[in-house]
Motif scaffolding. Structure first.
Motif, PDB file in Angstrom:
ATOM      1  N   ASP A  72      -8.446  15.333  -3.198  1.00 15.88           N
ATOM      2  CA  ASP A  72      -8.913  14.694  -1.963  1.00 15.88           C
ATOM      3  C   ASP A  72      -8.100  15.184  -0.769  1.00 15.88           C
ATOM      4  O   ASP A  72      -6.875  15.344  -0.849  1.00 15.88           O
ATOM      5  CB  ASP A  72      -8.785  13.174  -2.052  1.00 15.88           C
ATOM      6  CG  ASP A  72      -9.793  12.552  -3.006  1.00 15.88           C
ATOM      7  OD1 ASP A  72     -10.693  13.286  -3.451  1.00 15.88           O
ATOM      8  OD2 ASP A  72      -9.660  11.341  -3.296  1.00 15.88           O
ATOM      9  N   MET A 100      -3.079   4.253  -2.743  1.00 20.16           N
ATOM     10  CA  MET A 100      -3.172   3.231  -3.788  1.00 20.16           C
ATOM     11  C   MET A 100      -2.657   1.907  -3.244  1.00 20.16           C
ATOM     12  O   MET A 100      -1.942   1.868  -2.233  1.00 20.16           O
ATOM     13  CB  MET A 100      -2.384   3.644  -5.033  1.00 20.16           C
ATOM     14  CG  MET A 100      -0.897   3.836  -4.816  1.00 20.16           C
ATOM     15  SD  MET A 100      -0.068   4.488  -6.309  1.00 20.16           S
ATOM     16  CE  MET A 100      -0.696   6.183  -6.355  1.00 20.16           C
ATOM     17  N   GLU A 101      -3.031   0.831  -3.922  1.00 18.33           N
ATOM     18  CA  GLU A 101      -2.558  -0.499  -3.563  1.00 18.33           C
ATOM     19  C   GLU A 101      -1.801  -1.093  -4.740  1.00 18.33           C
ATOM     20  O   GLU A 101      -2.059  -0.750  -5.904  1.00 18.33           O
ATOM     21  CB  GLU A 101      -3.733  -1.399  -3.163  1.00 18.33           C
ATOM     22  CG  GLU A 101      -4.433  -0.953  -1.884  1.00 18.33           C
ATOM     23  CD  GLU A 101      -5.571  -1.890  -1.492  1.00 18.33           C
ATOM     24  OE1 GLU A 101      -5.916  -2.780  -2.314  1.00 18.33           O
ATOM     25  OE2 GLU A 101      -6.105  -1.743  -0.380  1.00 18.33           O
ATOM     26  N   MET A 135       0.836  -1.201   0.000  1.00 17.33           N
ATOM     27  CA  MET A 135       0.000   0.000   0.000  1.00 17.33           C
ATOM     28  C   MET A 135       0.870   1.250   0.000  1.00 17.33           C
ATOM     29  O   MET A 135       1.970   1.260   0.560  1.00 17.33           O
ATOM     30  CB  MET A 135      -0.893   0.048   1.247  1.00 17.33           C
ATOM     31  CG  MET A 135      -1.818  -1.128   1.419  1.00 17.33           C
ATOM     32  SD  MET A 135      -2.737  -0.988   2.991  1.00 17.33           S
ATOM     33  CE  MET A 135      -3.619  -2.553   3.003  1.00 17.33           C
ATOM     34  N   SER A 175      -4.765  -0.731  -7.660  1.00 16.72           N
ATOM     35  CA  SER A 175      -5.968   0.102  -7.591  1.00 16.72           C
ATOM     36  C   SER A 175      -5.646   1.444  -6.952  1.00 16.72           C
ATOM     37  O   SER A 175      -4.738   1.549  -6.121  1.00 16.72           O
ATOM     38  CB  SER A 175      -7.069  -0.599  -6.784  1.00 16.72           C
ATOM     39  OG  SER A 175      -6.632  -0.837  -5.457  1.00 16.72           O
ATOM     40  N   LEU A 176      -6.382   2.461  -7.371  1.00 21.40           N
ATOM     41  CA  LEU A 176      -6.236   3.805  -6.810  1.00 21.40           C
ATOM     42  C   LEU A 176      -7.356   4.039  -5.809  1.00 21.40           C
ATOM     43  O   LEU A 176      -8.531   3.795  -6.102  1.00 21.40           O
ATOM     44  CB  LEU A 176      -6.288   4.854  -7.921  1.00 21.40           C
ATOM     45  CG  LEU A 176      -5.216   4.754  -9.009  1.00 21.40           C
ATOM     46  CD1 LEU A 176      -5.437   5.833 -10.067  1.00 21.40           C
ATOM     47  CD2 LEU A 176      -3.813   4.867  -8.417  1.00 21.40           C
ATOM     48  N   LYS A 177      -7.009   4.507  -4.633  1.00 22.79           N
ATOM     49  CA  LYS A 177      -7.980   4.751  -3.574  1.00 22.79           C
ATOM     50  C   LYS A 177      -8.199   6.244  -3.316  1.00 22.79           C
ATOM     51  O   LYS A 177      -8.990   6.617  -2.456  1.00 22.79           O
ATOM     52  CB  LYS A 177      -7.512   4.082  -2.280  1.00 22.79           C
ATOM     53  CG  LYS A 177      -7.280   2.579  -2.406  1.00 22.79           C
ATOM     54  CD  LYS A 177      -8.560   1.832  -2.763  1.00 22.79           C
ATOM     55  CE  LYS A 177      -8.328   0.324  -2.804  1.00 22.79           C
ATOM     56  NZ  LYS A 177      -9.548  -0.403  -3.187  1.00 22.79           N
ATOM     57  N   ALA A 178      -7.475   7.101  -4.025  1.00 22.66           N
ATOM     58  CA  ALA A 178      -7.615   8.549  -3.842  1.00 22.66           C
ATOM     59  C   ALA A 178      -7.422   9.236  -5.186  1.00 22.66           C
ATOM     60  O   ALA A 178      -6.870   8.646  -6.125  1.00 22.66           O
ATOM     61  CB  ALA A 178      -6.602   9.066  -2.826  1.00 22.66           C
ATOM     62  N   VAL A 235      -5.048   5.262   2.757  1.00 24.94           N
ATOM     63  CA  VAL A 235      -4.514   4.518   1.621  1.00 24.94           C
ATOM     64  C   VAL A 235      -4.715   5.326   0.335  1.00 24.94           C
ATOM     65  O   VAL A 235      -5.839   5.704  -0.005  1.00 24.94           O
ATOM     66  CB  VAL A 235      -5.197   3.142   1.496  1.00 24.94           C
ATOM     67  CG1 VAL A 235      -4.646   2.390   0.287  1.00 24.94           C
ATOM     68  CG2 VAL A 235      -5.001   2.330   2.769  1.00 24.94           C
ATOM     69  N   GLU A 241      -4.134   2.697 -12.801  1.00 23.45           N
ATOM     70  CA  GLU A 241      -4.296   1.304 -12.418  1.00 23.45           C
ATOM     71  C   GLU A 241      -3.736   0.399 -13.510  1.00 23.45           C
ATOM     72  O   GLU A 241      -3.949   0.626 -14.697  1.00 23.45           O
ATOM     73  CB  GLU A 241      -5.778   0.989 -12.176  1.00 23.45           C
ATOM     74  CG  GLU A 241      -6.336   1.684 -10.946  1.00 23.45           C
ATOM     75  CD  GLU A 241      -7.791   1.308 -10.676  1.00 23.45           C
ATOM     76  OE1 GLU A 241      -8.373   0.579 -11.501  1.00 23.45           O
ATOM     77  OE2 GLU A 241      -8.337   1.742  -9.640  1.00 23.45           O
TER      78      GLU A 241
END
Length: 671
Positions: free
Chosen positions: A659, A668-669, A604, A652-655, A666, A620
């Motif tokens: 933001d 990104m993962e 992460m 994956s992008l989480k932000a 988190v 991604e």
């Protein structure tokens, strides 16, 4: 003399100016944003005027609103502090055009010296040595790389209107130059509304030494010695001292004469600072002139006895200087540590939140030294993401440099802050660093000594022994209080037990208490043995009080204390140590307990500080190489580039850009 002045600033510097004004019998007006409605400087002033929302561009940078506040309250003059509008000539002219005195230099001097490019041109014409570089405005990254190639790497890319380390990047090759140009210009635009940048040669192993000057409207000018400001991170000063341990009398006199000559040439009228880069052979080069009061001015005040704020106010009223150069004497040594709301274990990234505990050391005598703490916060205050992360300036003054450093280390140990992360552990470690104590420093000190970032130092055997002794006295005092209130517990509480085991950061130390007795003044004297070594401990500590203070073998020691379930944490010698005091039987059982492991976050990208996502540089499914940019997060007006630590693929992008994220959110993962 003025009857009422307005302070166009916030935080500790606003409080500092108010103190001098009150001592002179001058009434004060504070200004504040919505974020500072309950701030200390607002409470200290005689009056306060709201400016607007929290962002500085909508409050503290609005000159028209500050002028209106003067007109509404009848303030005759404005002290700008540092930052914000302190070096904006147009603000000075706005005040003067409306009959308000600006407590600082005239617009001509601000324009000549306040702009880094123009100041170098002026200094060059005045015969002052300047650092090689391109003095013109750099239009694009191609031009920046051409100039850099001409003068040779490394180079420094700097915002013309910059300050405080913002809008500044060091480049060691063409790629870093291009990237640094974009970042410096972006930060400059965000922080100062002016994206002009220039390029100059970066002097390797430089020392940052500056001269404090003071001049009046009658042609008089003096210098008040120098300050060494070489301990920096991200081009921002962290520790300052006066005088410098590096300068000899000849160099000091030459730098002072040159600073005064420059001040006279620009018709300077107020307190100002001429900054120099000094190389290993004591050759010095003009860097810039700050046409304002400096953050680190307290160390100069401590060694000269001159109140610089008072002198600025007197000069602004038209008074001549009250002393000549021969009257300025340097007495002893002073050290200043900037207390920042930042996490030194995460690359000094900013930290925000509420100060659930804020207990600075008492000002005044500390042994043979003197403690001074300039601050603008109090317990319960909130550290905002909108402003600079500095919350206090802790200073010590003593007869010698060694004594001032020792006093600073003691004072830092007494400085209690909870609710946010802060840099006191780093400052405490620095005060014990051999290279710092010997004065062998440069502006590259932090990068050289902590190339992989600052990590918690390993506790020495001496420190672990001290922690075991302190923890045992705390536990005995706690149990004795139980005995006092509940008589039937006396034979069961364990207060009289001679054998203890203290678990300090996972190590089990056997502590034998041979004797306990009450000494003069109510101190409790202990005769204790740890690892075969016997100590005499004296303390008047009472349960629930922090910090613990006492003497161990005659040496005064201080330890901050935080209670924890089944134990405590102690801040001793600049290190937080987990300690648990047990009976030998309980210790044997404790050794059988499993250790809880932290969760795996290796796949992460976590936000290292609360901040605003400026951009996401990947998509991604994208494959990324080590060192490539993943995201940029802005906090407290600084852009922080988050890079890949190894080759990886984005899962994956989480932000997204725009933001607002909390610490450890988190972003990104990875696969």
């Amino acid at each position: 003399m003025f009857k009422k002045i307005l302070i166009a600033n916030r935080g500790e510097i606003a409080c500092r100016v108010i103190k001098s004004a009150k001592a002179m019998g001058i009434k004060t007006v504070a200004v504040f944003s919505d974020a500072d409605r309950d701030a200390v400087h607002v409470a200290m002033a005689d009056e306060a005027v709201r400016l607007g929302p929290p962002p500085a561009a909508e409050s503290y940078l609005l000159g028209e609103k500050i002028l209106k506040a003067c007109q509404t309250t009848g303030a005759e003059a404005v002290h700008p502090g540092y930052g914000f509008l302190s070096e904006r000539a147009s603000f000075c002219e706005l005040l003067e055009d409306n009959g308000i005195v600006f407590i600082g230099p005239k617009p001509k001097a601000i324009r000549a010296m306040g702009d880094k490019i123009e100041s170098k041109l002026f200094a060059q014409k005045a015969g002052v040595n300047i650092v090689p570089g391109g003095l013109g405005i750099i239009e694009d990254a191609d031009a920046a790389t051409r100039i850099a190639a001409g003068i040779g790497y490394p180079v420094m890319i700097k915002a013309s209107a910059g300050g405080g380390g913002k809008g500044m990047r060091i480049a060691f090759d063409e790629k870093e130059c291009r990237d640094g140009f974009d970042r410096a210009r972006s930060e400059a635009r965000s922080s100062f509304g002016d994206d002009r940048v220039f390029v100059e040669k970066f002097v390797v192993e430089p020392r940052h030494i500056e001269i404090q000057v003071l001049a009046d409207a009658h042609g008089n000018a003096v210098h008040l010695g120098e300050r060494e400001c070489s301990i920096q991170r991200r081009n921002q000063k962290v520790v300052e001292e006066a005088p410098s341990p590096f300068l000899d009398a000849k160099t000091r006199a030459a730098m002072g004469d040159q600073a005064v000559a420059l001040a006279k040439a620009v018709d300077y009228q107020s307190a100002g600072t001429v900054e120099f880069i000094v190389d290993k052979d004591r050759n010095f080069y003009f860097l810039e002139m700050n046409t304002r009061l400096q953050v680190e001015h307290p160390v100069t005040e401590l060694v000269t006895g001159v109140d610089l704020v008072e002198e600025m106010i007197r000069v602004a009223t038209g008074e001549p200087l009250r002393f000549r150069q021969d009257d300025i004497k340097l007495d002893g040594w002073a050290v200043e540590s900037r207390i920042y709301a930042e996490d030194p274990f995460r690359g000094f990234l900013p930290s925000i939140g509420r100060l659930t505990r804020y207990r600075p050391p008492a000002e005044g005598p500390l042994g043979e030294a003197i403690v001074r703490n300039d601050t603008g916060v109090t317990e319960g205050a909130e550290i905002s993401m909108f402003y600079d992360p500095m919350i206090a300036k802790l200073c010590t003054h003593a007869d010698t440099r060694e004594a001032a450093i020792d006093a600073m280390r003691d004072a830092l140990g007494r400085f209690e802050i909870e609710g946010i992360e802060h840099n006191i552990p780093f400052l405490a470690a620095l005060m014990a660093h051999p290279r710092w104590r010997e004065g062998r420093i440069s502006t590259a000190f932090i990068d050289q000594e902590y190339p992989d970032g600052f990590e918690r130092p390993a506790a020495s055997d001496e420190t672990r022994h001290m922690a075991a002794l302190v923890a045992t006295t705390i536990e005995i005092a706690r149990k004795q209080r139980l005995d006092h209130h509940i008589d039937r517990l006396r034979e069961h509480s364990g207060a009289l037990r001679p054998a203890w085991v203290v678990k300090v950061d996972g190590d089990y130390l056997v502590v034998d208490v041979a004797r306990t007795m009450t000494g003069e003044g109510g101190d409790v004297l202990y005769r204790m043995t740890v690892d075969g070594r016997t100590f005499t401990v004296s303390t008047d500590h009472r349960p629930g009080i922090s910090p613990w203070s006492g003497s161990i073998d005659g040496e005064q020691r201080t330890a901050q204390l935080r209670s924890r379930p089944n134990g405590m944490t102690l801040f001793l010698d600049g290190i937080w140590l987990e300690a648990r005091v047990m009976s030998p039987a309980v210790a044997e059982l404790d050794k059988l307990m499993p250790v809880k492991l932290p969760p795996d976050t290796s796949k992460m990208l976590l936000c290292p500080m609360p901040g605003l996502v400026v951009s996401i540089a990947v998509e991604e499914g994208q494959e990324v190489k080590a060192g490539e940019t993943l995201a940029i997060v802005e906090a407290m007006k600084m852009e922080n580039i988050l890079r890949a630590e190894r080759d990886l693929t984005v899962a994956s992008l989480k932000a997204a850009a725009g933001d607002s994220l909390a610490v450890d959110a988190v972003i990104m993962e990875f696969q």
